[in-house]
Design an enzyme around this catalytic site. Structure first.
Site, mmCIF file in Angstrom:
data_model
loop_
_atom_site.group_PDB
_atom_site.id
_atom_site.type_symbol
_atom_site.label_atom_id
_atom_site.label_comp_id
_atom_site.label_asym_id
_atom_site.label_seq_id
_atom_site.Cartn_x
_atom_site.Cartn_y
_atom_site.Cartn_z
ATOM 1 N N ASP A 1 28.739 36.903 43.566
ATOM 2 C CA ASP A 1 30.029 36.678 44.213
ATOM 3 C C ASP A 1 29.981 37.092 45.687
ATOM 4 O O ASP A 1 29.060 37.811 46.131
ATOM 5 C CB ASP A 1 31.096 37.493 43.463
ATOM 6 N N ASP B 1 38.920 29.795 41.616
ATOM 7 C CA ASP B 1 39.578 30.808 40.786
ATOM 8 C C ASP B 1 40.820 30.225 40.117
ATOM 9 O O ASP B 1 41.487 30.921 39.349
ATOM 10 C CB ASP B 1 40.004 32.008 41.642
#
Ligand code: GLA
Length: 716
Positions: free
Chosen positions: A454, A518
């Site tokens: 990430d 997301d």
């Protein structure tokens, strides 16, 4: 000029024409003192001399007295009043280099051109290739051959566009809203986008499309571009005062960032491009095939992509190994093949304010160690994956307390935080080695098949030892991933940056999957996934079924719409399966099984964004490369405009063949008594590929935010 191993080249006047041929398209490059692409489009047979004669331009009054070529490397000194390919200087001198070709190597699918400017003491290498899927790639490398430092301000890749490219499609977006497209006329003033966010970014995805007026999914002349770079960039499509146009892509160098000592070189990233005369679908077919053959790491091509369960939206930072193991047990029962523990497993990480950098297992959360969990997952027949965010640091971490100087920052200045965190200076070798050692430790100590890598914040002060270093920070990120991949070649990597903030071809060379967004809201995902599909094939697009009440939009969707929306890409589940009721679990199982059955087709076939008679729905088809079968997902986004929605027409099937059409999945209320649905959706039917393409089938009536899955199987 020396030309070696020539395939097809001819002398026209005092210049040489070289043809580079793809499957359907070609580049004709003229080489004299400089290189100019005189044709980039549909393949045309015939004699070069005639082509060249036909394309010689007039010289209008009131301009320079000679024709000025739009070269691969525009230079002011040659009278090209375009954005120059190179801007630099040697202490104020050598600022207007003019390169002359001295050597050309010609390969089957490309050329490497060497040019020099002896006065300026610079050497330029230009690489230009086309592959069998019609994807062109190009880059430049500059070498300083003279004493004294050469300072580089800009260094760009340039490709020409024909005058009929008068419309563009570009991208914009943000967190939870990636890959939004916008169309605009391409007129005086052109188009420019600048990304200064230090990562590929949600906001300025580094790609665009230029094409003939009103180009569409199925028709129009199109030139698509993707700049393979994961940091700051500038993309430009310019319309010159004389009407000619070109595309340019470059890294944005910060002040003083790049300088070359004698003997040193710098390369631009690769600019990928393709021409399609069959609209946007044709463009996507070229890029998808190129990615599958040349970009994706080889060793993973044969392996079916395992269905994921990711813990993030299920438990967030609330980690209890016993409970996590029960989630794993439940996941395995539903058919999940890879179980990933997301953020929250390491020291001090109880929320998003602390812990980043301390890549040690949190012993209070995992008193019996991680191996217990990994073994449990493996014993259930699943692979194990773990989340990392290596480039980041919280000030509230042992790492920062021990090494405050490892921050990527300009000394003496405060900088804003992003998600309460800062970036680590990867150019600091101690920091780089620490991160490598920590990742290596986990990958060597546990049976980890997969990491989610990430990168949750933007970069605002990319400095190393006081000097601007944004370009180098991105290169060091590539180095870190490469080093991990070299040491652990069987580990797969998902690239994530707060969802889709780092999605590009250069990242894909070293990773296997992108976390698309997301946003797990099925309705929003329809647009996001469609935008991403222009450049990326479905198998690299992470698509998860989230909870029925979506965490990012608070919208509620039933399992059928969520299931069919996630089915299209690399599927996963992102929720707590223990808390779900039996009905929902059966739903997950159903879509997992469907995905397993269909993934060989989904992950190898041709994607078609199917034109519709009504914008209220979106239709996606994947047709097998041998045209033996196809699946189609009809997604009803909003209320249908009319009570009848026209016909479903499917391109790409074998027109001579007969297909059996059947419905594989539909909303649970599809058979209610309100509407009488078209009989073919109940009984199936047999149709020729030609009928499917030209005439089609009556569209069913679907409620807003619902979807249907249809299969076409060849009978003969
Ligand atoms: C980012 C990612 C999410 C999740 C969190 C964890 O937001 O996009 O999927 O991994 O970080 O902190």
């Amino acid at each position: 000029m020396l030309i070696t191993s020539v395939l097809r080249c001819s002398k026209v006047m005092d210049k040489t024409l070289i043809e580079l041929v793809g499957h359907q398209t070609q580049l004709i490059v003229e080489l004299g003192e400089y290189a100019e692409i005189v044709h980039w489009g549909k393949k045309v047979s015939g004699a070069h001399a005639g082509f060249r004669q036909a394309l010689l331009r007039p010289v209008p009054y009131g301009r320079l007295d000679n024709d000025v070529a739009m070269t691969l490397h525009p230079e002011l000194g040659r009278g090209v009043f375009s954005s120059p390919a190179l801007e630099g200087h040697r202490n104020g001198q050598d600022w207007a280099p003019v390169f002359t070709i001295i050597d050309v190597e010609h390969y089957l699918n490309g050329i490497v051109i060497k040019s020099e400017d002896n006065n300026a003491g610079l050497c330029l290498k230009t690489e230009l290739f086309i592959d069998r899927h019609d994807v062109v790639k190009t880059r430049h490398t500059l070498t300083n051959t003279k004493v004294g430092i050469y300072q580089i301000n800009r260094f760009a890749n340039t490709l020409p566009l024909p005058e009929r490219a008068n419309e563009i499609m570009t991208y914009y977006g943000r967190w939870v809203n990636e890959f939004q497209t916008v169309r605009a006329p391409l007129a005086h003033g052109g188009y420019q986008q600048e990304n200064r966010r230090g990562r590929t970014s949600h906001e300025h995805y580094p790609a665009l499309v230029a094409g003939s007026k009103s180009f569409g999914e199925m028709s129009g002349d199109i030139w698509g571009f993707h700049f393979a770079w994961s940091g700051n960039h500038r993309l430009r499509v310019d319309v010159k005062a004389d009407g000619r146009r070109y595309m340019q892509a470059e890294v944005i160098y910060l002040p003083g960032e790049e300088s070359l000592e004698k003997g040193k070189s710098i390369s631009t990233p690769w600019l990928y491009a393709t021409h399609s005369f069959e609209g946007l679908n044709g463009m996507s077919h070229h890029f998808h095939s190129h990615i599958r053959e040349y970009i994706l790491p080889r060793s993973f091509k044969e392996k079916p992509r395992p269905i994921h369960l990711n813990t993030w939206e299920g438990i967030y930072f609330d980690h209890d190994p016993e409970y996590i193991m029960s989630m794993a047990t439940q996941s395995a029962k539903m058919g999940v093949e890879r179980f990933i523990i997301d953020d929250g497993w390491f020291k001090g990480r109880n929320g998003d304010k602390a812990g980043l950098g301390d890549w040690f297992l949190c012993e209070s959360k995992y008193p019996a160690g991680l191996k217990l969990v990994v073994d449990h997952v493996n014993q259930l027949g699943m692979e194990f994956g773990l989340w990392f965010e290596p480039e980041m640091i919280n000030k509230d971490s042992d790492l920062f307390r021990a090494h405050p100087d490892w921050l990527l920052a300009v000394e003496g200045y405060e900088q804003p935080t992003g998600r309460n965190q800062y970036v680590i200076d990867l150019q600091n070798n101690d920091a780089f080695n620490y991160l490598f050692e920590r990742l290596d430790y986990f990958l060597s100590s546990y049976n980890i098949a997969y990491i989610k890598w990430d990168m949750n914040r933007e970069v605002v002060q990319p400095a190393h030892l006081g000097h601007a270093a944004g370009h180098n920070q991105t290169l060091r990120y590539y180095d870190l991933v490469d080093k991990i991949r070299l040491r652990h070649p069987s580990v797969e990597i998902e690239s994530c940056a707060a969802g889709g903030g780092r999605i590009d071809f250069e990242v894909l060379k070293r990773t296997h999957r992108f976390w698309t967004s997301d946003n797990n809201d099925a309705l929003e995902r329809q647009t996001i996934q469609r935008g991403m599909s222009y450049f990326f094939p479905p198998e690299v697009m992470g698509c998860h079924i989230g909870a029925s009440l979506c965490h990012s939009t608070r919208r509620r969707h039933n399992i059928e719409f969520r299931g069919l929306t996630a089915l299209y890409g690399h599927m996963g589940i992102e929720l707590d399966p223990v808390k779900e009721d039996q009905k929902e679990r059966q739903g997950f199982e159903r879509y997992i099984n469907l995905h397993k059955k269909l993934r060989p087709l989904l992950h190898s076939g041709r994607t078609w964004r199917v034109p519709t008679d009504d914008d209220s729905h979106q239709i996606h088809a994947v047709v097998a490369t041998d045209q033996s079968e196809a699946i189609v997902i009809i997604s009803q986004l909003t209320m249908p405009t009319h009570s009848l929605s026209g016909c479903l027409r499917i391109p790409g099937l074998d027109e001579q063949a007969k297909y059996r059409v059947s419905v594989l999945d539909h909303p649970s209320n599809y058979d209610d008594i309100v509407n009488y649905q078209p009989p073919w959706t109940k009984l199936g039917c047999e149709l020729s590929g030609e009928w499917c393409k030209e005439v089609g089938l009556a569209m069913p009536i679907l409620d807003a935010e619902s979807a249907m899955l249809i299969r076409f199987e060849r009978l003969n």
